[in-house]
Design an enzyme around this catalytic site. Structure first.
Site, PDB file in Angstrom:
ATOM      1  N   GLU A 197       0.752  -1.112  -0.184  1.00 46.27           N
ATOM      2  CA  GLU A 197       0.116   0.089   0.188  1.00 46.27           C
ATOM      3  C   GLU A 197       0.760   1.200  -0.034  1.00 46.27           C
ATOM      4  OE1 GLU A 197      -2.839   1.485  -0.078  1.00 46.27           O
ATOM      5  OE2 GLU A 197      -4.465   0.322   0.839  1.00 46.27           O
ATOM      6  N   ASP A 198       0.343   2.208  -0.706  1.00 41.66           N
ATOM      7  CA  ASP A 198       1.128   3.516  -0.381  1.00 41.66           C
ATOM      8  C   ASP A 198       0.964   4.264   1.074  1.00 41.66           C
ATOM      9  OD1 ASP A 198      -1.620   4.302  -0.673  1.00 41.66           O
ATOM     10  OD2 ASP A 198      -1.412   5.852  -2.183  1.00 41.66           O
ATOM     11  N   ASP A 248      -4.316   5.106   6.275  1.00 47.87           N
ATOM     12  CA  ASP A 248      -5.124   6.116   6.738  1.00 47.87           C
ATOM     13  C   ASP A 248      -6.055   5.865   7.819  1.00 47.87           C
ATOM     14  OD1 ASP A 248      -5.731   9.029   7.101  1.00 47.87           O
ATOM     15  OD2 ASP A 248      -6.946   8.913   5.412  1.00 47.87           O
ATOM     16  N   GLY A 265      -7.460   3.114   7.587  1.00 49.61           N
ATOM     17  CA  GLY A 265      -7.514   1.403   7.563  1.00 49.61           C
ATOM     18  C   GLY A 265      -8.479   0.837   7.224  1.00 49.61           C
ATOM     19  N   ARG A 292       1.754  12.489  -8.557  1.00 48.70           N
ATOM     20  CA  ARG A 292       2.219  11.241  -8.198  1.00 48.70           C
ATOM     21  C   ARG A 292       3.716  10.871  -8.666  1.00 48.70           C
ATOM     22  NH1 ARG A 292      -2.199   7.676  -7.155  1.00 48.70           N
ATOM     23  NH2 ARG A 292      -4.040   8.313  -8.321  1.00 48.70           N
TER      24      ARG A 292
END
Ligand code: IMP
Length: 178
Positions: A98-99, A102, A104, A164
């Site tokens: 994952e990036d 937050d 969850g 990005r």
């Protein structure tokens, strides 16, 4: 239009160094095993590409994309996959990439969905962790950096699909009034 400014949190060099450290940890933990890497699109793609090139274990790579929910649906608990896996993970060691974690919610829903497919194990590796925003408890096994409760962009993370490609990680802040 709202003006924004970017404040550097982690430089490209810091990120590269941390990714090398994570890859060492992961390679040691999975020695002799074959890892099914599951990237969560879109934000994972830069981190994943860098990480797998430092791994010293056999891997396969596939991706899922999870529908993003508005706030009303955050507690719905369902996981809608816009893109599902093309591989069978039955009996496999799965490592979710994952990036950022937050609330969850995305991750906990995804894990519940993948568990049904009877993998041997599921672990999670996230470039960033925003612990202060957590709404559901999720175990994150490998974390690149902890971040405060601030919106971040770069290194795969976006704001309305922008930023990005930034090599560093930045806090996205409202511009100061003149
Ligand atoms: P969660 O379900 O609240 O944990 O949200 C996870 C997803 O929200 C991440 O995979 C990101 O795509 C997005 N997200 C959460 N926080 C940020 C941020 O600060 N910047 C960019 N994307 C974020």
């Amino acid at each position: 239009m709202m003006q924004e400014r970017l404040q550097l949190l982690f430089s490209r060099e810091q990120i590269e160094q941390r990714i090398r450290e994570l890859a060492e940890l992961i390679s040691a933990d999975y020695t002799g095993r074959h890892v099914a890497i599951v990237g969560v699109l879109k934000g994972c793609f830069v981190f994943l590409a860098d990480l797998i090139r430092h791994l010293n274990v056999d891997i396969t790579v596939d991706f899922v994309q999870v529908a993003s929910y508005g706030s009303r649906r955050e507690t719905a608990g369902a996981c809608t996959l816009v893109k599902d896996l093309g591989i069978d993970i039955d009996g496999r060691d799965v490592l979710i990439i994952e990036d950022i974690i937050d609330t969850g919610l995305t991750l906990s829903n995804l894990i519940a969905d993948l568990r049904v497919r009877a993998p041997a194990s599921i672990r999670v590796c996230a470039l960033l962790n925003k612990q202060a925003r957590r709404r559901v408890a999720v175990a994150v096994d490998y974390v690149g950096f902890e971040v405060e409760d601030v919106f971040v962009v770069g290194c795969g993370l976006d704001f309305s699909e922008r930023y990005r490609g930034l090599p560093g990680i930045y806090a996205l802040l409202p511009d100061e009034p003149a």
